[in-house]
Design a protein around this motif. Structure first.
Motif, PDB file in Angstrom:
ATOM      1  N   GLU A   1      45.133  82.097  16.358  1.00  0.00           N
ATOM      2  CA  GLU A   1      45.726  83.115  15.479  1.00  0.00           C
ATOM      3  C   GLU A   1      46.682  82.481  14.479  1.00  0.00           C
ATOM      4  O   GLU A   1      46.696  82.837  13.299  1.00  0.00           O
ATOM      5  N   ASP A   2      47.486  81.530  14.945  1.00  0.00           N
ATOM      6  CA  ASP A   2      48.432  80.844  14.056  1.00  0.00           C
ATOM      7  C   ASP A   2      47.710  80.058  12.975  1.00  0.00           C
ATOM      8  O   ASP A   2      48.053  80.135  11.789  1.00  0.00           O
TER       9      ASP A   2
ATOM     10  N   THR B   1      46.091  81.918   9.954  1.00  0.00           N
ATOM     11  CA  THR B   1      46.961  82.449   8.903  1.00  0.00           C
ATOM     12  C   THR B   1      47.068  81.500   7.723  1.00  0.00           C
ATOM     13  O   THR B   1      47.550  81.889   6.665  1.00  0.00           O
ATOM     14  N   ARG B   2      46.589  80.246   7.917  1.00  0.00           N
ATOM     15  CA  ARG B   2      46.766  79.262   6.856  1.00  0.00           C
ATOM     16  C   ARG B   2      45.607  78.294   6.673  1.00  0.00           C
ATOM     17  O   ARG B   2      45.627  77.460   5.763  1.00  0.00           O
TER      18      ARG B   2
ATOM     19  N   GLU C   1      40.226  87.052   4.038  1.00  0.00           N
ATOM     20  CA  GLU C   1      40.106  85.777   4.737  1.00  0.00           C
ATOM     21  C   GLU C   1      38.893  85.818   5.676  1.00  0.00           C
ATOM     22  O   GLU C   1      38.781  86.703   6.518  1.00  0.00           O
TER      23      GLU C   1
END
Length: 225
Positions: free
Chosen positions: A65-66, A69-70, A152
């Motif tokens: 999940e982290d 985000t990028r 995304e």
């Protein structure tokens, strides 16, 4: 050289994966906890992540999940969970592929190679803009917008939409989608296509364009007329 991060807390499995991938010419870095993997990912460039779920410090789900985000780096999950709902949950959570433990090292290598081919094809594709109604897909930049809003997507989700946009009138069978996107032989029992289509629709709901993908019962999927 392709750089792969291996996040697995079992030293034996981690070393087996490390040796197998190193023998294939990949540059591998080992992490034995979720927090260590996050630190490495934050400070070094990687092309693919092999990720266990039950990691100390930070779970594989939380790390996925982290990262999502990028970054859209391909993520291959190693999991002892074999139930369909668990696999669906992993794909919904941002994973690109998964292997159920115990797994075959040769299959792991093949799946990684397939993920990297898809990732590299997207990276080096010539600049091209594909559009359909409120959708705009940029092949070179690997960007997708719906009604002007960026959506995304994982590598496989992007590839599925690109396939649809290149052939807007065609009805695609699940086999055609799978073999085109994954570059692997299709297995009838595999629910992967349904899961990815569901994930794409969920992401498109906020722009009210999820109905652009139609289910053709007994056949597959197509873009709405």
């Amino acid at each position: 050289m392709i750089r792969i991060l291996i996040a697995e807390d079992d030293p034996t499995i981690n070393q087996l994966v490390f040796q197998s991938l190193t023998e294939q010419g990949f540059s591998c870095t080992q992490a034995f906890s979720g927090t260590e993997a996050k630190l490495l990912f934050d400070t070094q460039p990687f092309d693919l992540l092999v990720l266990d779920l039950m990691l100390p410090g930070m779970t594989g789900e939380a790390l996925t999940e982290d990262i999502r985000t990028r970054s859209q780096i391909p993520i291959l999950i190693l999991s002892a969970k074999s139930a369909l709902e668990d696999k669906v949950g992993l794909l919904r959570g941002g994973a690109d592929d998964y292997l159920t433990k115990p797994f075959d090292l040769e299959e792991l290598v093949v799946r990684i190679q397939a993920l990297l081919r898809r990732s590299q094809n997207l990276l080096f594709a010539s600049q091209e803009t594909l559009s359909y109604k409120d959708w705009v897909l940029e092949t070179s930049g690997r960007t997708f917008t719906s009604k002007g809003e960026t959506v995304e997507l994982t590598a496989h989700e992007f590839a599925i939409l690109e396939l649809f946009l290149r052939h807007p009138r065609k009805v695609f069978t699940k086999q055609e989608i799978f073999e085109s996107v994954w570059n692997q032989e299709y297995f009838v029992e595999d629910k992967t296509i349904n899961v990815h289509i569901s994930n794409i629709r969920a992401k498109l709901k906020k722009t009210a364009t999820d109905t652009y993908i139609q289910t053709v019962w007994g056949i597959g999927f197509k873009l709405a007329e």
